[in-house]
Design a protein around this motif. Structure first.
Motif, PDB file in Angstrom:
ATOM      1  N   ARG A 137       0.831  -1.208   0.000  1.00  0.00           N
ATOM      2  CA  ARG A 137       0.000   0.000   0.000  1.00  0.00           C
ATOM      3  C   ARG A 137       0.869   1.262   0.000  1.00  0.00           C
ATOM      4  O   ARG A 137       0.535   2.257  -0.646  1.00  0.00           O
ATOM      5  N   VAL A 138       1.971   1.203   0.739  1.00  0.00           N
ATOM      6  CA  VAL A 138       2.893   2.339   0.764  1.00  0.00           C
ATOM      7  C   VAL A 138       3.435   2.600  -0.628  1.00  0.00           C
ATOM      8  O   VAL A 138       3.448   3.751  -1.113  1.00  0.00           O
ATOM      9  N   TYR A 139       3.860   1.538  -1.308  1.00  0.00           N
ATOM     10  CA  TYR A 139       4.428   1.711  -2.645  1.00  0.00           C
ATOM     11  C   TYR A 139       3.369   2.138  -3.663  1.00  0.00           C
ATOM     12  O   TYR A 139       3.695   2.806  -4.653  1.00  0.00           O
ATOM     13  N   GLN A 140       2.119   1.758  -3.453  1.00  0.00           N
ATOM     14  CA  GLN A 140       1.060   2.207  -4.349  1.00  0.00           C
ATOM     15  C   GLN A 140       0.876   3.723  -4.261  1.00  0.00           C
ATOM     16  O   GLN A 140       0.796   4.417  -5.283  1.00  0.00           O
ATOM     17  N   VAL A 141       0.787   4.230  -3.025  1.00  0.00           N
ATOM     18  CA  VAL A 141       0.638   5.672  -2.842  1.00  0.00           C
ATOM     19  C   VAL A 141       1.889   6.396  -3.316  1.00  0.00           C
ATOM     20  O   VAL A 141       1.819   7.494  -3.884  1.00  0.00           O
ATOM     21  N   GLN A 142       3.032   5.782  -3.112  1.00  0.00           N
ATOM     22  CA  GLN A 142       4.284   6.385  -3.565  1.00  0.00           C
ATOM     23  C   GLN A 142       4.314   6.508  -5.089  1.00  0.00           C
ATOM     24  O   GLN A 142       4.776   7.524  -5.632  1.00  0.00           O
ATOM     25  N   ALA A 143       3.832   5.493  -5.789  1.00  0.00           N
ATOM     26  CA  ALA A 143       3.783   5.546  -7.251  1.00  0.00           C
ATOM     27  C   ALA A 143       2.851   6.656  -7.724  1.00  0.00           C
ATOM     28  O   ALA A 143       3.159   7.379  -8.688  1.00  0.00           O
ATOM     29  N   LEU A 144       1.707   6.806  -7.030  1.00  0.00           N
ATOM     30  CA  LEU A 144       0.788   7.889  -7.363  1.00  0.00           C
ATOM     31  C   LEU A 144       1.454   9.246  -7.131  1.00  0.00           C
ATOM     32  O   LEU A 144       1.292  10.177  -7.941  1.00  0.00           O
ATOM     33  N   THR A 145       2.212   9.343  -6.046  1.00  0.00           N
ATOM     34  CA  THR A 145       2.919  10.594  -5.741  1.00  0.00           C
ATOM     35  C   THR A 145       3.899  10.954  -6.851  1.00  0.00           C
ATOM     36  O   THR A 145       3.988  12.116  -7.270  1.00  0.00           O
ATOM     37  N   LEU A 146       4.632   9.970  -7.325  1.00  0.00           N
ATOM     38  CA  LEU A 146       5.596  10.225  -8.401  1.00  0.00           C
ATOM     39  C   LEU A 146       4.898  10.705  -9.673  1.00  0.00           C
ATOM     40  O   LEU A 146       5.387  11.607 -10.363  1.00  0.00           O
ATOM     41  N   ASP A 147       3.756  10.097  -9.996  1.00  0.00           N
ATOM     42  CA  ASP A 147       3.007  10.524 -11.184  1.00  0.00           C
ATOM     43  C   ASP A 147       2.557  11.984 -11.044  1.00  0.00           C
ATOM     44  O   ASP A 147       2.664  12.773 -12.007  1.00  0.00           O
ATOM     45  N   LEU A 148       2.051  12.341  -9.864  1.00  0.00           N
ATOM     46  CA  LEU A 148       1.598  13.714  -9.637  1.00  0.00           C
ATOM     47  C   LEU A 148       2.769  14.694  -9.682  1.00  0.00           C
ATOM     48  O   LEU A 148       2.630  15.815 -10.177  1.00  0.00           O
ATOM     49  N   GLN A 149       3.913  14.281  -9.158  1.00  0.00           N
ATOM     50  CA  GLN A 149       5.091  15.147  -9.206  1.00  0.00           C
ATOM     51  C   GLN A 149       5.525  15.406 -10.634  1.00  0.00           C
ATOM     52  O   GLN A 149       5.918  16.526 -10.983  1.00  0.00           O
ATOM     53  N   ARG A 150       5.459  14.382 -11.481  1.00  0.00           N
ATOM     54  CA  ARG A 150       5.812  14.568 -12.892  1.00  0.00           C
ATOM     55  C   ARG A 150       4.862  15.563 -13.561  1.00  0.00           C
ATOM     56  O   ARG A 150       5.284  16.397 -14.377  1.00  0.00           O
ATOM     57  N   ASP A 151       3.575  15.466 -13.223  1.00  0.00           N
ATOM     58  CA  ASP A 151       2.601  16.402 -13.792  1.00  0.00           C
ATOM     59  C   ASP A 151       2.918  17.833 -13.362  1.00  0.00           C
ATOM     60  O   ASP A 151       2.817  18.767 -14.171  1.00  0.00           O
ATOM     61  N   VAL A 152       3.281  18.001 -12.091  1.00  0.00           N
ATOM     62  CA  VAL A 152       3.623  19.339 -11.590  1.00  0.00           C
ATOM     63  C   VAL A 152       4.834  19.889 -12.323  1.00  0.00           C
ATOM     64  O   VAL A 152       4.863  21.052 -12.742  1.00  0.00           O
ATOM     65  N   LEU A 153       5.851  19.052 -12.483  1.00  0.00           N
ATOM     66  CA  LEU A 153       7.060  19.497 -13.177  1.00  0.00           C
ATOM     67  C   LEU A 153       6.760  19.857 -14.627  1.00  0.00           C
ATOM     68  O   LEU A 153       7.338  20.808 -15.179  1.00  0.00           O
ATOM     69  N   THR A 154       5.874  19.098 -15.256  1.00  0.00           N
ATOM     70  CA  THR A 154       5.503  19.401 -16.641  1.00  0.00           C
ATOM     71  C   THR A 154       4.805  20.760 -16.726  1.00  0.00           C
ATOM     72  O   THR A 154       5.077  21.573 -17.636  1.00  0.00           O
ATOM     73  N   THR A 155       3.909  21.005 -15.777  1.00  0.00           N
ATOM     74  CA  THR A 155       3.201  22.290 -15.762  1.00  0.00           C
ATOM     75  C   THR A 155       4.166  23.435 -15.503  1.00  0.00           C
ATOM     76  O   THR A 155       4.088  24.490 -16.159  1.00  0.00           O
ATOM     77  N   ILE A 156       5.079  23.265 -14.563  1.00  0.00           N
ATOM     78  CA  ILE A 156       6.066  24.308 -14.275  1.00  0.00           C
ATOM     79  C   ILE A 156       6.925  24.585 -15.507  1.00  0.00           C
ATOM     80  O   ILE A 156       7.237  25.735 -15.834  1.00  0.00           O
ATOM     81  N   GLY A 157       7.297  23.533 -16.217  1.00  0.00           N
ATOM     82  CA  GLY A 157       8.088  23.703 -17.433  1.00  0.00           C
ATOM     83  C   GLY A 157       7.348  24.474 -18.502  1.00  0.00           C
ATOM     84  O   GLY A 157       7.940  25.304 -19.210  1.00  0.00           O
ATOM     85  N   SER A 158       6.046  24.217 -18.619  1.00  0.00           N
ATOM     86  CA  SER A 158       5.262  24.945 -19.624  1.00  0.00           C
ATOM     87  C   SER A 158       5.113  26.413 -19.260  1.00  0.00           C
ATOM     88  O   SER A 158       5.049  27.278 -20.140  1.00  0.00           O
ATOM     89  N   LEU A 159       5.065  26.724 -17.964  1.00  0.00           N
ATOM     90  CA  LEU A 159       4.946  28.120 -17.537  1.00  0.00           C
ATOM     91  C   LEU A 159       6.217  28.898 -17.826  1.00  0.00           C
ATOM     92  O   LEU A 159       6.186  30.123 -17.943  1.00  0.00           O
ATOM     93  N   ALA A 160       7.317  28.189 -17.925  1.00  0.00           N
ATOM     94  CA  ALA A 160       8.595  28.864 -18.152  1.00  0.00           C
ATOM     95  C   ALA A 160       8.736  29.358 -19.587  1.00  0.00           C
ATOM     96  O   ALA A 160       9.554  30.237 -19.859  1.00  0.00           O
ATOM     97  N   VAL A 161       7.942  28.792 -20.498  1.00  0.00           N
ATOM     98  CA  VAL A 161       8.085  29.170 -21.913  1.00  0.00           C
ATOM     99  C   VAL A 161       6.838  29.851 -22.467  1.00  0.00           C
ATOM    100  O   VAL A 161       6.794  30.206 -23.637  1.00  0.00           O
ATOM    101  N   ARG A 162       5.831  30.044 -21.595  1.00  0.00           N
ATOM    102  CA  ARG A 162       4.590  30.676 -22.037  1.00  0.00           C
ATOM    103  C   ARG A 162       4.241  31.828 -21.096  1.00  0.00           C
ATOM    104  O   ARG A 162       4.626  31.812 -19.921  1.00  0.00           O
TER     105      ARG A 162
END
Length: 203
Positions: free
Chosen positions: A131-156
């Motif tokens: 269960r810990v690793y399941q939530v951890q995997a979800l956390t990593l996916d959300l972190q990637r989404d955040v980084l993608t959004t931050i990257g898009s803000l840097a060029v727009r």
């Protein structure tokens, strides 16, 4: 050799042959039992080693989560302030964000799963750890989404809608971080106690 002679040999050596056959069968059974015991001991040792590696990995991941918590809070506060300024009509050309997101690992856990070592560990502990690793995997996916959004803000150009999206992502990620922290606290075996697993009855 005649039939009478053969019967004579059987009569004389019959009991002796039965005893010899018994000892041969007994020796084979003992050898098989010893081999099975050795294999069992090897599998147990592998499970102990795998569990120690998973515990060490969990401890490192928990440390990453604790370090990343303040950074996450600071980023959310910064973005929330920016959203408020944009709603007031201010023009903001760029959003400067700095922080460190947790860098989680699941290598030890995946190795234990692939090799079948988890099958020789305590079921309840394995379930909690999964269960810990399941939530951890979800956390990593959300972190990637955040980084993608931050990257898009840097060029727009910075717009309210984009800043609001990032704020929402950070709020969700913060909540999932809290859930992951609770999962760590719920583990039956306290983190940091990776010594003496050879006598651990849960394996």
């Amino acid at each position: 050799m005649g039939e009478s002679s053969f019967r004579g040999v059987l009569t004389k050596r019959g009991p002796e042959m039965v005893i010899e056959a018994f000892f041969i069968v007994f020796a084979v059974m003992v050898a098989l039992a010893v081999d099975e015991w050795r294999q069992s001991q090897e599998l147990r040792a592998q499970a102990e080693q795998a569990k120690a590696a998973v515990l060490s990995e969990l401890e490192a991941n928990q440390s990453e989560l604790r370090i990343g918590g303040p950074s996450m809070a600071a980023m959310l506060e910064r973005v929330s302030e920016t959203v408020q300024r944009l709603r007031r009509g201010e023009v903001i050309t760029a959003l400067a964000l700095s922080g460190e997101l947790p860098d989680f690992s699941d290598a030890a856990w995946e190795t234990a799963r692939v090799t079948g070592a988890v099958a020789r560990m305590d079921y309840e502990w394995v379930l909690q750890t999964a269960r810990v690793y399941q939530v951890q995997a979800l956390t990593l996916d959300l972190q990637r989404d955040v980084l993608t959004t931050i990257g898009s803000l840097a060029v727009r150009p910075l717009e309210l809608e984009r800043a609001t999206d990032l704020q929402g992502q950070l709020m969700i990620l913060t909540e999932v971080h809290n859930q992951l922290g609770e999962r760590y606290e719920d583990l039956e075996i306290p983190l940091g106690q990776t010594e003496g697993l050879e006598s651990d009855p849960t394996i």
